[in-house]
Design an enzyme around this catalytic site. Structure first.
Site, PDB file in Angstrom:
ATOM      1  N   GLU A  35       0.887  -1.178   0.000  1.00  0.00           N
ATOM      2  CA  GLU A  35       0.000   0.000   0.000  1.00  0.00           C
ATOM      3  C   GLU A  35       0.913   1.212   0.000  1.00  0.00           C
ATOM      4  O   GLU A  35       1.312   1.698   1.056  1.00  0.00           O
ATOM      5  CB  GLU A  35      -0.883  -0.005   1.263  1.00  0.00           C
ATOM      6  CG  GLU A  35      -1.872  -1.148   1.334  1.00  0.00           C
ATOM      7  CD  GLU A  35      -3.061  -0.973   0.389  1.00  0.00           C
ATOM      8  OE1 GLU A  35      -3.193   0.088  -0.246  1.00  0.00           O
ATOM      9  OE2 GLU A  35      -3.848  -1.931   0.293  1.00  0.00           O
TER      10      GLU A  35
ATOM     11  N   CYS B  97      -2.535   9.245   2.346  1.00  0.00           N
ATOM     12  CA  CYS B  97      -2.156   8.625   1.076  1.00  0.00           C
ATOM     13  C   CYS B  97      -3.168   9.008   0.005  1.00  0.00           C
ATOM     14  O   CYS B  97      -2.837   9.057  -1.178  1.00  0.00           O
ATOM     15  CB  CYS B  97      -2.071   7.109   1.227  1.00  0.00           C
ATOM     16  SG  CYS B  97      -3.522   6.415   2.022  1.00  0.00           S
TER      17      CYS B  97
HETATM   18  P1  NAD Z   1       7.953   5.452   4.775  1.00  0.00           P
HETATM   19  O1  NAD Z   1       8.047   4.696   3.489  1.00  0.00           O
HETATM   20  O2  NAD Z   1       9.035   6.397   5.108  1.00  0.00           O
HETATM   21  O3  NAD Z   1       7.850   4.427   6.002  1.00  0.00           O
HETATM   22  C1  NAD Z   1       6.779   3.501   6.116  1.00  0.00           C
HETATM   23  C2  NAD Z   1       7.194   2.361   7.016  1.00  0.00           C
HETATM   24  O4  NAD Z   1       8.192   1.573   6.360  1.00  0.00           O
HETATM   25  C3  NAD Z   1       7.838   2.792   8.342  1.00  0.00           C
HETATM   26  O5  NAD Z   1       7.446   1.883   9.349  1.00  0.00           O
HETATM   27  C4  NAD Z   1       9.324   2.674   8.040  1.00  0.00           C
HETATM   28  O6  NAD Z   1      10.102   2.502   9.194  1.00  0.00           O
HETATM   29  C5  NAD Z   1       9.328   1.421   7.189  1.00  0.00           C
HETATM   30  N1  NAD Z   1      10.467   1.245   6.282  1.00  0.00           N
HETATM   31  C6  NAD Z   1      10.986   2.144   5.419  1.00  0.00           C
HETATM   32  N2  NAD Z   1      11.966   1.567   4.696  1.00  0.00           N
HETATM   33  C7  NAD Z   1      12.069   0.282   5.108  1.00  0.00           C
HETATM   34  C8  NAD Z   1      12.883  -0.828   4.730  1.00  0.00           C
HETATM   35  N3  NAD Z   1      13.807  -0.708   3.799  1.00  0.00           N
HETATM   36  N4  NAD Z   1      12.684  -2.009   5.355  1.00  0.00           N
HETATM   37  C9  NAD Z   1      11.742  -2.142   6.308  1.00  0.00           C
HETATM   38  N5  NAD Z   1      10.931  -1.128   6.716  1.00  0.00           N
HETATM   39  C10 NAD Z   1      11.102   0.067   6.122  1.00  0.00           C
HETATM   40  O7  NAD Z   1       6.526   6.211   4.748  1.00  0.00           O
HETATM   41  P2  NAD Z   1       5.937   7.275   5.787  1.00  0.00           P
HETATM   42  O8  NAD Z   1       6.626   8.580   5.598  1.00  0.00           O
HETATM   43  O9  NAD Z   1       5.842   6.680   7.153  1.00  0.00           O
HETATM   44  O10 NAD Z   1       4.426   7.388   5.262  1.00  0.00           O
HETATM   45  C11 NAD Z   1       4.041   8.186   4.188  1.00  0.00           C
HETATM   46  C12 NAD Z   1       3.944   7.384   2.908  1.00  0.00           C
HETATM   47  O11 NAD Z   1       3.090   6.257   3.088  1.00  0.00           O
HETATM   48  C13 NAD Z   1       3.332   8.167   1.777  1.00  0.00           C
HETATM   49  O12 NAD Z   1       4.010   7.858   0.587  1.00  0.00           O
HETATM   50  C14 NAD Z   1       1.905   7.678   1.736  1.00  0.00           C
HETATM   51  O13 NAD Z   1       1.248   7.855   0.497  1.00  0.00           O
HETATM   52  C15 NAD Z   1       2.090   6.238   2.068  1.00  0.00           C
HETATM   53  N6  NAD Z   1       0.880   5.634   2.581  1.00  0.00           N
HETATM   54  C16 NAD Z   1       0.191   4.793   1.755  1.00  0.00           C
HETATM   55  C17 NAD Z   1      -1.011   4.249   2.183  1.00  0.00           C
HETATM   56  C18 NAD Z   1      -1.812   3.341   1.286  1.00  0.00           C
HETATM   57  O14 NAD Z   1      -2.714   2.700   1.800  1.00  0.00           O
HETATM   58  N7  NAD Z   1      -1.536   3.257  -0.005  1.00  0.00           N
HETATM   59  C19 NAD Z   1      -1.492   4.534   3.469  1.00  0.00           C
HETATM   60  C20 NAD Z   1      -0.752   5.381   4.290  1.00  0.00           C
HETATM   61  C21 NAD Z   1       0.445   5.928   3.822  1.00  0.00           C
END
Ligand code: NAD
Length: 508
Positions: free
Chosen positions: A262, A296
């Protein structure tokens, strides 16, 4: 809840809410700082898990899974029923944590917990509806059926902007489906995670389920790599940026694990000449500035027919002028803070790029309350008129910037809507039924969500949620998303006493 936060200091009300959720002192103290975007202050510290701790959590979850998968699904539903009751009882407590860490206004923080309660209701019902089909066999005296079985350990990686709701969509369904869960929340929203986990742990105790079916690991991305790599994690459900998906999806695929992704969105609404502009205005403002543009599904692009663009942008600029920006605990506030300085810098960079690419900022973009709260980042939501499809419009900047583009005929509007790498949410405002139908048809919007006369955000849990292209293709929450958390087996049962082969094959 609002009164509670304002009467006391933020940190004190957070501590009270944690205690009410059942978070004990042992879960607190440590290296990791839980910071509030409301003020920039450190609220508390928490211990973090090492790579070994994460592997141990997977081991425990896997052992618990071996017992849990044999518990009848409707009995598994009791845990989620109890979790839903506890979430209802502690709705305000958990919302205080969500507000303090994610910066949401009060009604949105409460709405986030309500979404958890809703998915619990849904999952309890689903626990009696894990249906498989029975099909006619081509062979006499044979029956053909499919059965659905628990999958294994589900690794849930969640984003900061929905610190508990999206996690609960996964967890409620995974647990009724007979899986166990290892949850790695965002490092930005660890207190909300502790609160949600404590309430679920209590539900597990109250219903006598195996204690280890839910594991919380507060770990950075390096320490949490076992969730991606360990073959015992049958499904990784990851919510976050496109970058996250690009980093983990190939590695999960390499071990033939399942991934439910997602990822980021770049959501647009088309406004047609027949649209009710007052209704459109309300839908656009909520979707573009709600959660300070950090959903998102936030509306990031507005594709307006050239005949109404001036009228609509004028109305929008004046509506933006009335928005109260500031402390989200104030009842009249509609726009809270950005999550951190990086987010503010990303927004400023995108605005500079937009200007360089021919855009005109019609309103907003500046920082407010910087003197009063120097460590917090409050901004005026921005509207930028763009002359054409340009590079900056292709990106998701996780801040309240609405790019306005124009179109002259409907196919052009659809091409603009679909002309970005992401495919999460989309909308059309129109009173032309044929246009609305075309928008949601196969040749219309290419997104996982396509709405008519409603904005791009604010989905209900009953529908499947997710998006196409770089958004990752995952579906979770309602409809038949439960299947992602199970494995399917096809059974052929022969009661004929003979051994006829399929397709009329003769052998022996
Ligand atoms: P992010 O990608 O920085 O982090 C999301 C999660 O992934 C965190 O828990 C982070 O610690 C973890 N993470 C990041 N890289 C990783 C890796 N290499 N291995 C394991 N874990 C890792 O995102 P964010 O800033 O927390 O959230 C915002 C983003 O999330 C936006 O792009 C938004 O659109 C998206 N989002 C999407 C949805 C959806 O349902 N499509 C819902 C909510 C947020």
């Amino acid at each position: 809840m609002t009164e509670t936060i304002r009467e006391t200091s933020l940190a004190a009300s957070v501590s009270r809410a944690l205690e009410a959720c059942g978070v004990t002192a042992e879960a607190l103290g440590g290296e990791h700082e839980a910071r509030s975007p409301l003020t920039g202050e450190v609220l508390l510290t928490v211990p973090t898990a090492t790579a070994e701790d994460v592997t141990e959590a997977i081991t425990k979850a896997h052992e618990a899974f071996l017992q849990w998968r044999e518990v009848p699904a409707p009995v598994r539903g009791n845990v989620i029923k109890r979790w839903g009751e506890l979430l209802t009882e502690h709705k305000e407590d958990l919302a205080i944590l969500v507000q303090a860490e994610a910066g949401k206004i009060t009604s949105e923080a409460l709405g986030e917990v309500q979404e958890m309660i809703d998915i619990c209701d849904f999952a309890v019902g689903q626990s009696r509806m894990l249906y498989g089909k029975t099909m006619p066999s081509e062979r006499p005296g044979h029956r053909l059926q499919e059965t659905w079985h628990p999958l294994g350990v589900v690794g849930v990686i969640s984003a900061f902007n929905f610190p508990v709701a999206v996690y609960s969509w996964n967890t409620a369904l995974a647990l009724v489906c007979g899986d166990s869960v290892v949850w790695k929340p965002s490092g930005i929203t660890v207190l909300s995670a502790l609160g949600a986990h404590a309430l679920l742990a209590r539900a597990i105790r109250d219903t006598g389920a195996p204690a280890d079916i839910h594991q919380l690991v507060i770990a950075d991305r390096h320490a949490s790599q076992a969730i991606i790599e360990d073959p015992r994690v049958a499904l990784v459900s990851a919510t976050g940026s496109v970058r996250l998906g690009q980093e983990i999806a190939p590695r999960i695929a390499a071990r033939f694990g399942r991934a439910l992704l997602e990822l980021g969105g770049n959501n647009a609404a088309i406004v047609a000449p027949s649209a009710d502009l007052d209704l459109a205005l309300r839908g656009i403002v909520f979707a573009a500035v709600g959660t300070a543009g950090q959903r998102c599904t936030t509306m990031r692009r507005l594709i307006v027919h050239e005949s109404i663009v001036d009228e609509l942008t004028e109305k929008l600029v004046s509506a933006y002028g009335t928005l109260r920006i500031g402390d989200p605990t104030e009842p009249s506030t509609l726009v809270g803070p950005l999550i951190n300085e990086k987010s503010f810098n990303d927004m400023q960079r995108a605005l500079a790029d937009a200007r360089a690419q021919g855009g005109t900022v019609l309103t907003g973009g500046g920082r407010v309350l910087a003197d009063e709260r120097p460590d917090a980042y409050y901004v005026e939501p921005a509207i930028v008129r763009m002359p054409r499809q340009s590079e900056v419009v292709q990106d998701e900047t996780f801040a309240p910037i609405l790019y306005v583009l124009t179109y002259s005929d409907f196919p052009e509007a659809i091409a603009l809507q679909n002309g970005v790498p992401q495919g999460l949410s989309s909308a059309i405002f129109t009173n032309d039924q044929a246009e609305a139908e075309k928008f949601i048809s196969a040749a219309g919007s290419d997104c996982g969500i396509a709405n008519v006369n409603i904005g791009t955000s604010g989905a209900e849990i009953g529908g499947a949620f997710g998006g196409e292209k770089e958004t990752g293709g995952g579906r979770e929450s309602g409809s038949d998303s439960w299947r992602v958390y199970m494995r399917q087996a096809t059974n052929t049962i022969n009661y004929s006493g003979e051994l006829p082969l399929a397709q009329g094959v003769k052998f022996l």
